[in-house]
Design an enzyme around this catalytic site. Structure first.
Site, PDB file in Angstrom:
ATOM      1  N   ASP A  54      67.076  58.178  57.378  1.00 14.40           N
ATOM      2  CA  ASP A  54      67.128  57.979  58.822  1.00 14.40           C
ATOM      3  C   ASP A  54      68.506  57.481  59.228  1.00 14.40           C
ATOM      4  O   ASP A  54      69.180  56.780  58.471  1.00 14.40           O
ATOM      5  CB  ASP A  54      66.062  56.970  59.258  1.00 14.40           C
ATOM      6  CG  ASP A  54      65.667  57.114  60.718  1.00 14.40           C
ATOM      7  OD1 ASP A  54      64.514  57.491  60.987  1.00 14.40           O
ATOM      8  OD2 ASP A  54      66.526  56.854  61.591  1.00 14.40           O
ATOM      9  N   THR A 106      54.353  56.559  70.133  1.00 16.60           N
ATOM     10  CA  THR A 106      55.568  56.349  69.344  1.00 16.60           C
ATOM     11  C   THR A 106      56.563  55.540  70.173  1.00 16.60           C
ATOM     12  O   THR A 106      56.337  55.288  71.360  1.00 16.60           O
ATOM     13  CB  THR A 106      56.196  57.704  68.973  1.00 16.60           C
ATOM     14  OG1 THR A 106      56.618  58.359  70.190  1.00 16.60           O
ATOM     15  CG2 THR A 106      55.209  58.584  68.224  1.00 16.60           C
ATOM     16  N   TYR A 151      64.672  70.557  74.813  1.00 16.70           N
ATOM     17  CA  TYR A 151      63.636  70.069  73.900  1.00 16.70           C
ATOM     18  C   TYR A 151      62.638  71.172  73.570  1.00 16.70           C
ATOM     19  O   TYR A 151      62.327  71.434  72.393  1.00 16.70           O
ATOM     20  CB  TYR A 151      62.923  68.869  74.521  1.00 16.70           C
ATOM     21  CG  TYR A 151      61.900  68.242  73.615  1.00 16.70           C
ATOM     22  CD1 TYR A 151      62.291  67.489  72.515  1.00 16.70           C
ATOM     23  CD2 TYR A 151      60.533  68.399  73.856  1.00 16.70           C
ATOM     24  CE1 TYR A 151      61.356  66.911  71.673  1.00 16.70           C
ATOM     25  CE2 TYR A 151      59.593  67.820  73.020  1.00 16.70           C
ATOM     26  CZ  TYR A 151      60.005  67.075  71.939  1.00 16.70           C
ATOM     27  OH  TYR A 151      59.075  66.504  71.099  1.00 16.70           O
ATOM     28  N   SER A 191      60.838  55.276  61.881  1.00 19.62           N
ATOM     29  CA  SER A 191      60.026  54.913  63.052  1.00 19.62           C
ATOM     30  C   SER A 191      59.086  56.052  63.416  1.00 19.62           C
ATOM     31  O   SER A 191      59.234  57.177  62.935  1.00 19.62           O
ATOM     32  CB  SER A 191      60.924  54.582  64.254  1.00 19.62           C
ATOM     33  OG  SER A 191      61.652  55.728  64.665  1.00 19.62           O
TER      34      SER A 191
END
Length: 253
Positions: free
Chosen positions: A36, A194, A159, A15
């Protein structure tokens, strides 16, 4: 490096940015392994591009080794590895009930940073055994950071730290692998269209797009993929981090 006929693997290729990279590499003639954790979606993407899917958790050494082995079994060995698997789960350092549990940060760092190192180390080891091409090259590694590595927002403690780690490892790995003819290029995307953003209301998406100086829109995954393809073509790209963000500098919130 010519992509045509090469064996490639894309971690996180089911993805988003990874899927776009897998599709572009396949369109350019590469044999692509889609690695994935989302096995069903990976199978679908691989089926559409004439590749192969391998269910892979980038934090699992055995799973990464199996995925790389599948790609390296092709004639000429593994030549291109793209690492785009990652998490963006937000968490502030201090919440309403006090210090945020450490586990909230650990998983993001484990996937984004240690998972990247895991994928890079196994892919690089496979590439090191390749015969060099006419220009002395054995392989290309592409890692994925984020502009949050430079301007992390509130709630992006783990992150931003994980992506900052990916930025930090780029040069030392490139220096280490240079004698083996293996390059590493890191891409640091800004705001891209995304699945991470797809669930937001249109008004929120428009607002985010408007923060990008030019072009004033969300990035398209195909633009990330085109930079992967260009990195393969331009041998002088090595040990560097490329911001792909339309001149965006993130605000605190």
């Amino acid at each position: 490096m010519s992509v045509d006929g090469m064996s490639a693997i894309v971690f996180g290729g089911a993805s988003g940015l990874g899927e776009a990279a897998a599709r572009r590499l396949a369109a350019d003639g590469a044999q692509v392994v889609v690695a994935d954790l989302a096995a069903e979606r990976a199978e679908a993407v691989a089926g559409e591009i004439g590749g192969r899917a391998v269910a892979t958790d980038v934090t699992d050494p055995a799973a990464v080794e199996a995925a790389v082995a599948a790609a390296h079994a092709a004639d000429g060995g593994l030549r291109i590895a793209v690492v785009s698997a990652g998490l963006g789960t937000p968490a502030k350092l201090v919440g309403r009930d006090g210090a945020t549990p450490l586990d909230a940060f650990a998983r993001v760092i484990e996937v984004n940073l240690l998972g990247t190192i895991n994928a890079l180390r196994v892919a690089a080891a496979a590439m090191a055994g390749n015969e060099p091409d006419a220009r002395g090259e054995r392989g290309l590694l592409v890692a994925t950071a984020s502009i949050a590595a430079y301007e992390g927002q509130v709630g992006q403690v783990a992150y931003a730290a994980s992506k900052g780690g990916v930025v930090g490892l780029t040069l030392p790995i490139a220096r280490e692998l240079a004698p083996r003819g293996i390059r590493l290029v890191t891409i640091a995307p800004g705001l891209f269209d995304t699945p991470l953003l797809a669930g937001l209301p249109q008004a929120a998406r428009d607002s985010l797009a408007g923060t990008v100086p030019f072009p004033a829109r969300l990035g398209e995954p195909e633009e990330y993929a085109s930079l992967v393809a260009y990195a393969a073509a331009n041998q002088m790209l090595n040990g560097t981090v490329i911001r792909l963000d339309g001149a965006l500098r993130m605000a605190p919130r």
